[in-house]
Motif scaffolding. Structure first.
Motif, short mmCIF file in Angstrom:
data_model
loop_
_atom_site.label_atom_id
_atom_site.label_comp_id
_atom_site.label_asym_id
_atom_site.label_seq_id
_atom_site.Cartn_x
_atom_site.Cartn_y
_atom_site.Cartn_z
N ALA A 2 0.80 -1.36 -0.08
CA ALA A 2 -0.07 -0.05 -0.04
C ALA A 2 0.92 1.28 -0.03
CB ALA A 2 -0.80 0.11 1.25
N ARG A 32 -8.34 -2.81 10.61
CA ARG A 32 -7.54 -2.01 9.47
C ARG A 32 -8.65 -1.44 8.60
NH1 ARG A 32 -3.82 -6.08 5.62
NH2 ARG A 32 -5.66 -6.72 4.94
N ARG A 34 -9.45 0.90 5.01
CA ARG A 34 -8.99 1.42 3.73
C ARG A 34 -9.36 2.76 3.64
NH1 ARG A 34 -5.99 -0.23 -0.60
NH2 ARG A 34 -6.56 -2.36 -0.17
N LYS A 36 -10.11 6.63 2.79
CA LYS A 36 -10.74 7.36 1.67
C LYS A 36 -10.19 9.13 1.79
CE LYS A 36 -12.93 4.39 -0.06
NZ LYS A 36 -12.65 3.52 -1.62
N GLY A 68 -12.43 6.37 6.42
CA GLY A 68 -12.59 5.14 5.51
C GLY A 68 -13.50 4.04 5.57
N GLU A 71 -11.81 -2.71 6.33
CA GLU A 71 -11.39 -3.87 5.52
C GLU A 71 -11.01 -5.02 6.23
OE1 GLU A 71 -7.33 -4.46 3.26
OE2 GLU A 71 -8.53 -3.43 1.72
N GLU A 102 -2.86 4.60 2.42
CA GLU A 102 -3.80 3.73 1.66
C GLU A 102 -4.76 2.85 2.73
OE1 GLU A 102 -3.02 3.95 -2.92
OE2 GLU A 102 -2.03 2.42 -1.83
N LEU A 103 -3.97 2.26 3.45
CA LEU A 103 -4.10 1.25 4.45
C LEU A 103 -3.55 1.57 5.81
CD1 LEU A 103 -4.02 -2.28 2.65
CD2 LEU A 103 -6.26 -1.19 3.44
N THR A 105 -3.81 0.58 10.23
CA THR A 105 -4.41 -0.01 11.27
C THR A 105 -4.33 0.71 12.50
OG1 THR A 105 -3.61 -2.25 10.29
CG2 THR A 105 -3.95 -2.24 12.65
#
Length: 328
Positions: A2, A32, A34, A36, A68, A71, A102-103, A105
């Motif tokens: 990512a 986790r 994703r 936005k 976001g 995920e 982008e990712l 945790t």
């Protein structure tokens, strides 16, 4: 893999790099996300420059706010499922839990399902500003109906959040800004009064608005402004300092402090986010305000993820009115 934003040395916005990294699966108690949208804060510029309250090991990520879609969740996580729209409470440690990516945790206790009516950009612009303003004005100062409150750096995201929160509890927000360029915008944003500190006598202006003095001051600036601010305060007043934007030394106004028994108090949002009971109260207040429309994030400008360097340059320009958001 990512994309994340990292820096390998301290410096200006140009040190920021977008790099591909491996993002491990969430551990026990983690979520986790994703991403936005990201919300930008001056704290991130400070850490990038090496002047933040934390000194990271390099290379380091950064960022305190994101929104976001969930995920994946780790073992022991309840209340979240893949596909949920969420936003992030600012963590105590930015290097430990960086948000620019982008990712990302985060521990489940720092993840919030935001109202469906709140889009990702607004959600990413919510928690730092409202938690900071709520903690100072409501949790600590107990700002009340009809009370005047002075808010410096009023066109910042926290300043605008403080104006909205002051109005929501029936207080009288007095916005302090450097020049009159943003005066009309601040009045439109809910300020009852606006004082331009570089164009008029700040002490005289505040005393004219509040002849009996101001009990509560929320300051992000420090420096020489302490003298007129404390001179305009009432007996037993409290000044909450959360920023220190001024590069100049901050005088200690000894006579005013003694004569009025003032409290000059440093304040960090971690006081709220690190206390589960106080954090839950803050979340209820903010979510209720968002749902009612009393609280509405003001977004100054959005940038795409690829233009993070430009976004940081704008962050440091002082031109923004409200929050800078980066879309991912």
């Amino acid at each position: 893999m990512a994309r994340v934003v990292r820096f390998h040395r301290h410096g200006g916005p140009e040190v920021l790099r977008i790099e591909d990294v491996e993002v491990p699966p969430p551990g026990p108690g983690d979520v986790r996300i994703r991403v936005k949208a990201l919300g930008l804060n001056r704290a991130e510029a400070s850490m990038r420059k090496g002047t933040y309250i934390e000194t990271p090991t390099l290379p380091s990520g950064l960022g305190l706010e994101a929104a976001g879609i969930v995920e994946a969740i780790g073992d022991g996580v309840d209340g979240f499922a893949p596909g949920d729209a969420v936003s992030i409470i600012p963590p105590r440690s930015m290097p430990r839990w960086p948000a620019y990516g982008e990712l990302v945790t985060f521990p489940a206790e720092l993840v919030v399902k935001h109202p469906p009516s709140l889009g990702f950009e607004a959600a990413a612009a919510t928690w730092m500003q409202y938690l900071t303003a709520y903690g100072a004005l409501v949790d600590i100062a107990r700002l009340g109906r009809g009370e005047p409150v002075v808010i410096t750096a009023a066109s910042s995201s926290v300043g605008l959040a403080a104006i909205q929160i002051a109005n929501s509890v029936g207080a009288v927000p007095i916005a302090v800004t450097r020049t009159s360029a943003k005066k009309e915008a601040l009045l439109a944003a809910g300020a009852s009064h606006v004082v331009a500190s570089e164009e008029e006598d700040l002490e005289a202006g505040l005393k004219e608005i509040a002849p009996a003095g101001v009990r509560v001051v929320l300051d992000a600036v420090g420096g020489p402004i302490f003298t007129p601010l404390t001179a305009a305060m009432s007996r037993g007043g409290i000044l909450l300092e959360y920023g220190g934007l001024s590069p100049e030394p901050t005088p200690f106004p000894l006579l005013e402090v003694l004569a009025k028994t003032l409290t000059l108090r440093g304040y960090l949002v971690h006081e709220i986010t690190g206390d589960p009971e106080r954090l839950e109260a803050a979340k209820r207040f903010i979510l209720d305000g968002l749902a009612s429309g009393a609280l509405k994030p003001v977004i100054a400008r959005t940038f795409p993820f690829e233009r993070i360097v430009e976004a940081h340059r704008f962050l440091e320009s002082g031109e923004q009115f409200g929050k800078i958001v980066v879309t991912v």
